[in-house]
Design a protein around this motif. Structure first.
Motif, PDB file in Angstrom:
ATOM      1  N   SER A  68       0.820  -1.211   0.000  1.00  0.00           N
ATOM      2  CA  SER A  68       0.000   0.000   0.000  1.00  0.00           C
ATOM      3  C   SER A  68       0.853   1.260   0.000  1.00  0.00           C
ATOM      4  O   SER A  68       0.339   2.345  -0.228  1.00  0.00           O
ATOM      5  N   SER A  69       2.152   1.151   0.263  1.00  0.00           N
ATOM      6  CA  SER A  69       2.955   2.372   0.271  1.00  0.00           C
ATOM      7  C   SER A  69       3.565   2.665  -1.103  1.00  0.00           C
ATOM      8  O   SER A  69       4.239   3.674  -1.287  1.00  0.00           O
ATOM      9  N   ALA A  74      -1.292   2.252  -4.415  1.00  0.00           N
ATOM     10  CA  ALA A  74      -2.158   2.956  -3.477  1.00  0.00           C
ATOM     11  C   ALA A  74      -3.223   3.753  -4.220  1.00  0.00           C
ATOM     12  O   ALA A  74      -4.398   3.762  -3.840  1.00  0.00           O
ATOM     13  N   ARG A  75      -2.823   4.389  -5.299  1.00  0.00           N
ATOM     14  CA  ARG A  75      -3.783   5.169  -6.071  1.00  0.00           C
ATOM     15  C   ARG A  75      -4.820   4.267  -6.728  1.00  0.00           C
ATOM     16  O   ARG A  75      -6.010   4.583  -6.757  1.00  0.00           O
ATOM     17  N   VAL A  77      -5.832   1.336  -5.671  1.00  0.00           N
ATOM     18  CA  VAL A  77      -6.735   0.866  -4.617  1.00  0.00           C
ATOM     19  C   VAL A  77      -7.757   1.952  -4.285  1.00  0.00           C
ATOM     20  O   VAL A  77      -8.952   1.684  -4.130  1.00  0.00           O
ATOM     21  N   TYR A  78      -7.282   3.178  -4.197  1.00  0.00           N
ATOM     22  CA  TYR A  78      -8.156   4.301  -3.891  1.00  0.00           C
ATOM     23  C   TYR A  78      -9.294   4.413  -4.910  1.00  0.00           C
ATOM     24  O   TYR A  78     -10.469   4.488  -4.553  1.00  0.00           O
ATOM     25  N   GLU A  81     -11.754   1.440  -4.623  1.00  0.00           N
ATOM     26  CA  GLU A  81     -12.622   1.516  -3.447  1.00  0.00           C
ATOM     27  C   GLU A  81     -13.687   2.599  -3.604  1.00  0.00           C
ATOM     28  O   GLU A  81     -14.843   2.393  -3.220  1.00  0.00           O
ATOM     29  N   GLN A  82     -13.305   3.731  -4.152  1.00  0.00           N
ATOM     30  CA  GLN A  82     -14.270   4.809  -4.365  1.00  0.00           C
ATOM     31  C   GLN A  82     -15.396   4.331  -5.273  1.00  0.00           C
ATOM     32  O   GLN A  82     -16.573   4.550  -5.004  1.00  0.00           O
ATOM     33  N   ARG A  85     -17.639   1.788  -3.627  1.00  0.00           N
ATOM     34  CA  ARG A  85     -18.526   2.421  -2.660  1.00  0.00           C
ATOM     35  C   ARG A  85     -19.712   3.074  -3.369  1.00  0.00           C
ATOM     36  O   ARG A  85     -20.846   2.991  -2.905  1.00  0.00           O
ATOM     37  N   ASP A  90     -18.788  -2.627  -0.057  1.00  0.00           N
ATOM     38  CA  ASP A  90     -17.652  -2.372   0.820  1.00  0.00           C
ATOM     39  C   ASP A  90     -16.426  -3.050   0.248  1.00  0.00           C
ATOM     40  O   ASP A  90     -16.537  -3.987  -0.545  1.00  0.00           O
ATOM     41  N   SER A  91     -15.265  -2.591   0.684  1.00  0.00           N
ATOM     42  CA  SER A  91     -14.010  -3.206   0.262  1.00  0.00           C
ATOM     43  C   SER A  91     -13.253  -3.718   1.470  1.00  0.00           C
ATOM     44  O   SER A  91     -13.276  -3.098   2.523  1.00  0.00           O
ATOM     45  N   LEU A  92     -12.586  -4.821   1.274  1.00  0.00           N
ATOM     46  CA  LEU A  92     -11.645  -5.310   2.270  1.00  0.00           C
ATOM     47  C   LEU A  92     -10.316  -5.457   1.564  1.00  0.00           C
ATOM     48  O   LEU A  92     -10.206  -6.208   0.600  1.00  0.00           O
ATOM     49  N   LEU A  93      -9.342  -4.720   2.026  1.00  0.00           N
ATOM     50  CA  LEU A  93      -8.048  -4.739   1.353  1.00  0.00           C
ATOM     51  C   LEU A  93      -7.065  -5.580   2.136  1.00  0.00           C
ATOM     52  O   LEU A  93      -6.980  -5.489   3.351  1.00  0.00           O
TER      53      LEU A  93
END
Lengths: 339, 339
Positions: A68-69, A74-75, A77-78, A81-82, A85, A90-93
């Motif tokens: 995630s770093s 990370a982007r 995933v963002y 998830e958006q 939603r 829901d998301s589980l990462l």
């Protein structure tokens, strides 16, 4: 494993297994014992109980990413998830790291949380050794598996990728057309996407008749390259006496390291040296000169991945197993391309 | 809600409630009905069934962060997951966004996945309106809640924070000692940590007898500040005729925007203008000149958070409810502090 397995194993009807799981009294003690023993033996996880209880969807999607770093992951995933939603999921990462065994374990864990689908983010999930991808194929027996920027040709797996090969080919072509012939390619990943990028570089050089000894393709063996380590890598290449007037990289951070090296060595960018990054993230605008980079359309990829998944989950007919988006070169001040 | 609530509601002993949930036959039909009705009425989730079934831990920790594409949060999540994995715990991450209702929903979702604890990452979870924190307090009735860089004083909640106030106080003190008196503070968050930082700036100016009209504390109303938007913000401040020889920021990206503005405006850094960032991330080394920033010891915070959690989960005596680590100023080339 599910309620049907228990039924099969015990010879007890599904309705009765369900009654046992629900704690209903209308079951003989003998049958109840038999079912509970089978549940024990088959190693039933609570989620299967829940499925048995008729809670067939929790509207939750599992997402796996290696790290995630990493700004790219990370982007991605963002965005995913958006979009999930917005579709009331829901998301589980689960951040798996790069180790195969841990990836497999994380997949099992997500499935045990009764997710409706799994999204694999980044091309680190697809291994050259086909055997290593079996856990993904097995997962796809249970739920749809979506892959962002990786390709695996197997039922119930849907892939959305950026044409990284074509993008690096085009960058390299631009370097060559602008008179740069002493090229370096610096990269730090042998993933699906990493391999495609390297292919693109090789192919463009070959098509232009430029010889490319192996030493001109430099691999930095780290998933977490820093500006300093990239700067160090290019300094070592220069120390070996390898001349270069153009450096193409697989990631913006490596390109910034090259810029730092050039500044210290008194090399003018772009006059004496062209530099190109990849991903077109924040740092390509933070450095001086600002970095020519490749916009890999990450948001588009993620949007498409989620919308395809929504179609799958609502059984919307037949969907493409693979979608390829093209990237776009964003020219800033570290190159001066001849048009 | 747990097995005790069911017992209380029905007047049936915990052991008997457990037997009903376990589907044991040694319960009268009347008692079973009463318990099942209470379970129905109280809206029991499958995880509670699972707990009742004796599967008390899945060795999974829920993590909530507002936005996985924020580098600070992404890095924190990374450290926490790595450390949890070393302790043989899986992680489930939920990226909640900044909306209160969604945060609350994500918490419920994580608890329904039977996590052993929840870690809240980043100070965006603590609201000034105490009412808004009730969902955290309620969660803490069920599992331990860990907060990284936020403080909530309530049972079963453990907080690990960086002393952001002291860090910005010290940065400001350094600016003033070096002769800078026309200071600006630019920030983009009213979170717990955001408020502390602003306090530190105000206090240091006040203690040095420097007047600080409100216009010298500029709020950028965006969770996703870019270099461009920060550059724009500082340009607008300058256009208003506000003079400044030192800019302190709550985040590296804002500071890089200030550097870009200075470059365009022909202002020399650090001679005419001091600039300081916060977080000490990659981009503080990407820009030119390289950025003086504050290392907020994020890895230490995350390590401590996980080790405290491991102690809690193994019932290791009484643990501190709040731990504060101090930050460290990393001076690079955008300041020249008088020692």
């Amino acid at each position: 494993m599910n309620i049907y397995d228990i039924s099969k194993k015990t010879g007890v009807s599904i309705a009765t297994v369900s009654r046992v799981i629900n704690g209903s009294a209308n079951v003989s003690e003998k049958t109840r014992s038999k079912v509970l023993a089978a549940i024990d033996e088959l190693g039933y996880t609570p989620n299967v109980f829940a499925r048995g209880l008729g809670l067939n969807t929790m509207k939750t999607i599992g997402i796996m990413c290696a790290d995630s770093s990493d700004p790219y992951l990370a982007r991605a995933v963002y965005h995913i998830e958006q979009d999930l939603r917005k579709n009331n999921y829901d998301s589980l990462l689960s951040c798996t790291g790069y180790d195969h065994d841990v990836k497999e374990k994380c997949m099992t864990m997500l499935l045990s949380k009764r997710v409706d689908a799994v999204v694999l983010v980044g091309s680190n999930y697809i291994e050259k050794d086909e055997q290593q991808n079996n856990y993904i194929k097995n997962a796809a027996d249970t739920v749809p598996v979506m892959i962002v920027n990786g390709v695996l040709n197997t039922p119930n797996v849907y892939c959305t990728v950026c044409d990284d090969r074509a993008a690096i080919y085009e960058v390299t072509e631009n370097f060559i057309r602008s008179g740069r012939r002493d090229l370096l390619y610096i990269y730090n990943s042998h993933s699906y996407s990493g391999t495609k990028k390297l292919d693109g570089f090789r192919a463009a050089a070959k098509d232009a008749g430029i010889a490319l000894p192996e030493e001109r393709m430099h691999f930095i063996n780290s998933h977490n390259v820093t500006v300093q380590s990239a700067k160090q890598a290019v300094a070592e290449i220069a120390e070996k006496g390898i001349k270069f007037d153009g450096v193409i990289t697989s990631d913006d951070i490596i390109a910034v390291g090259v810029l730092k090296y050039a500044r210290d060595a008194g090399i003018t960018v772009p006059d004496e040296l062209f530099v190109a990054g990849y991903n077109n993230f924040d740092i390509s605008e933070c450095c001086e000169p600002e970095l020519t980079s490749v916009d890999n359309k990450l948001e588009t990829l993620c949007r498409h991945c989620v919308s395809t998944l929504m179609d799958i989950l609502s059984d919307d007919g037949s969907l493409p197993k693979k979608t390829v988006f093209s990237a776009e070169i964003i020219e800033r001040s570290t190159t001066k391309f001849t048009k």
